[in-house]
Design a protein around this motif. Sequence first.
Motif, PDB file in Angstrom:
ATOM      1  N   THR A 137     -32.048  57.338 -66.705  1.00 16.55           N
ATOM      2  CA  THR A 137     -31.744  58.631 -67.480  1.00 16.55           C
ATOM      3  C   THR A 137     -33.239  58.862 -67.581  1.00 16.55           C
ATOM      4  O   THR A 137     -34.200  58.214 -66.995  1.00 16.55           O
ATOM      5  N   ARG A 156     -19.260  60.553 -65.121  1.00 10.68           N
ATOM      6  CA  ARG A 156     -19.542  60.481 -66.687  1.00 10.68           C
ATOM      7  C   ARG A 156     -19.031  58.615 -66.951  1.00 10.68           C
ATOM      8  O   ARG A 156     -19.636  58.058 -67.503  1.00 10.68           O
ATOM      9  N   GLN A 157     -18.106  58.554 -66.134  1.00 10.08           N
ATOM     10  CA  GLN A 157     -17.555  57.066 -66.283  1.00 10.08           C
ATOM     11  C   GLN A 157     -18.536  56.004 -66.065  1.00 10.08           C
ATOM     12  O   GLN A 157     -19.152  55.072 -66.683  1.00 10.08           O
ATOM     13  N   SER A 195     -21.363  55.969 -68.683  1.00 10.78           N
ATOM     14  CA  SER A 195     -21.052  55.005 -69.912  1.00 10.78           C
ATOM     15  C   SER A 195     -21.053  53.848 -69.706  1.00 10.78           C
ATOM     16  O   SER A 195     -21.237  53.026 -70.593  1.00 10.78           O
ATOM     17  N   ARG A 234     -24.494  52.590 -69.780  1.00 11.38           N
ATOM     18  CA  ARG A 234     -25.067  52.349 -70.849  1.00 11.38           C
ATOM     19  C   ARG A 234     -24.689  51.222 -71.630  1.00 11.38           C
ATOM     20  O   ARG A 234     -25.583  50.512 -72.350  1.00 11.38           O
ATOM     21  N   LEU A 235     -23.484  50.621 -71.314  1.00  9.36           N
ATOM     22  CA  LEU A 235     -23.101  49.311 -71.840  1.00  9.36           C
ATOM     23  C   LEU A 235     -23.739  48.218 -71.386  1.00  9.36           C
ATOM     24  O   LEU A 235     -24.168  47.339 -71.802  1.00  9.36           O
TER      25      LEU A 235
END
Lengths: 274, 289
Positions: free
Chosen positions: A100, B4-5, B8, B11-12
């Motif tokens: 990101t 998107r999956q 996320s 992120r996890l």
Amino acid sequence: MARAVKTSTRVSYTIAAWVVALLIFFPILYTIITSLKTEGEAIAGFNLIPSFSLESYREVQNQQNYIKPFTNSVVLAVGSTVLGLLIGIPAAWAMAFSPTKRTKDVLMWMLSTKMMPAAAVLVPIYLIFLRLGIMDSRIGMTVLLMLINLPIIVWMLYTYFREIPGEILEAARMDGANLWGEIWHVLTPMAVPGIASTLLLNIILAWNESFWTIRLTTTNAAPLTAFIASFSSPQGLFWAKLSAASVMAIAPILIMGWFSQKQLVRGLTFGAVK
Amino acid sequence: MATRQTASIARLMRLPAIVVLFIWMIVPLAMTVYFSFRYYNLLNPAAGGWAGFENYQYFLTDPAFWQAIRNTLAIVLGVLAISVVGGIGVALLIDQPIFGQGLVRILVISPFFVMPPVAALVWKNMILHPGYGVAADIAKFFGLQPVDWFASYPLFSIILIVAWQWLPFAALILLTSLQSLDGEQKEAAEMDGASAFSRFRYLTLPHMSRAITIVILIETIFLLGVYAEILVTTNGGPGYASTNLPFLIYRAALLNQDVGGAAAGGVVAVIIANIVAIFLMRAVGKNLD
């Protein structure tokens, strides 16, 4: 390398390199030699040929059982590294393949936590350990060492993973691999060398960590750093005995390092080589 | 490109590392800041309550504080200078076509595997000891008076020990970088008649700049916290001659049992470390992409 090198040039470079290498290695070599001397020989002036006496090793072992700190060193170094990899691999993977805008800042922030002087937070950590009842416990020290080395683990892995071309992952995805399939079948084989050198470097760093291990352990969890620090007190200090204890403290990691140095050196770049 | 999956999931995957490091950073830091404003001395449990800035005043006006800052800087800069310059030299030497390169590399890397207390004990007793050390043997051989290194040059002796531990690290990173230098480029420069010095100055050195930056960054992180080498050799002395900031804080905390004062010192050390960190990160950030 098609370039022919004159043998005389090669020989002079070789001599220079060996002289430098032996100078750098000398303190270790001399300690090994002294550990094989008797106490009388050890203080009798410069002498490179010992009588190969194992007396000092026996005495060190009698004074302080070596097995316990050795076991503790192994448990703490391996345990904290494995724990660090379990947390670090997913994080580095995500940062390398789904970066990101803030990924670089997060990495730098992680590294900056290592700048926090350990002495500055000694008392708080001491109190937390007391409160949690993990003072002088292997589990407490393992977690602590993991936290100290985690930034290095994440950073090293990140620089490795970034070298793996993203197209390979894309292709795997097109073939319908799910995330775990991606990691297991595609990434793991390519990442193994990187993970191996990260593992090696962090075992070395954890094995040699000498602030927390000396300050927060007494008997139960005391590793070899604490073992050797107890020999620094002036009373009853003998040269051969001290050398024997030193050799006992560094031999395991030195031997591991020698055997794995190719792998390790490849990992020591931290992305320094592009 | 990530769906998107995957975003996320990513992120996890990042979360555990970020969370544990955040807790590791913030909890002890908050406690340190809190203690730094309290009267808290283990030798005098009756005293308590808020101290305002008294702990800071006490710590910052202590003459030992400035000496510790100077010593900390001297250790960091001294070791960096020796290990980077020496490391470049050693790397250039090993990179030459020599016999037994593998063994040379093993010998050179070895000090990096030696734990700080052992390195300190070995140098203190085997090498620099005024009675039985090798340095004394050499001095006697030449008819000179042996030097008591840790009494006469305590800070220099510590820099020497720490540099010995870190030079191998620098040399190996720089060697890896050297070996990735394009051989053809070197040869082309040679054919064009560039001298050895200008080849080094305009080709090799720029090529190594990234590796040098990383050596400086990693070494600084560890050098700011040098502790065991001081504990085992000089214990900070004579006086405060070889006390660095971590060691000064350790003294306040464990020897004087002054938790408040040590905490104030800790906050100061964290601030200084952050200033250093910001400078370093800027430099490295520029050099890393």
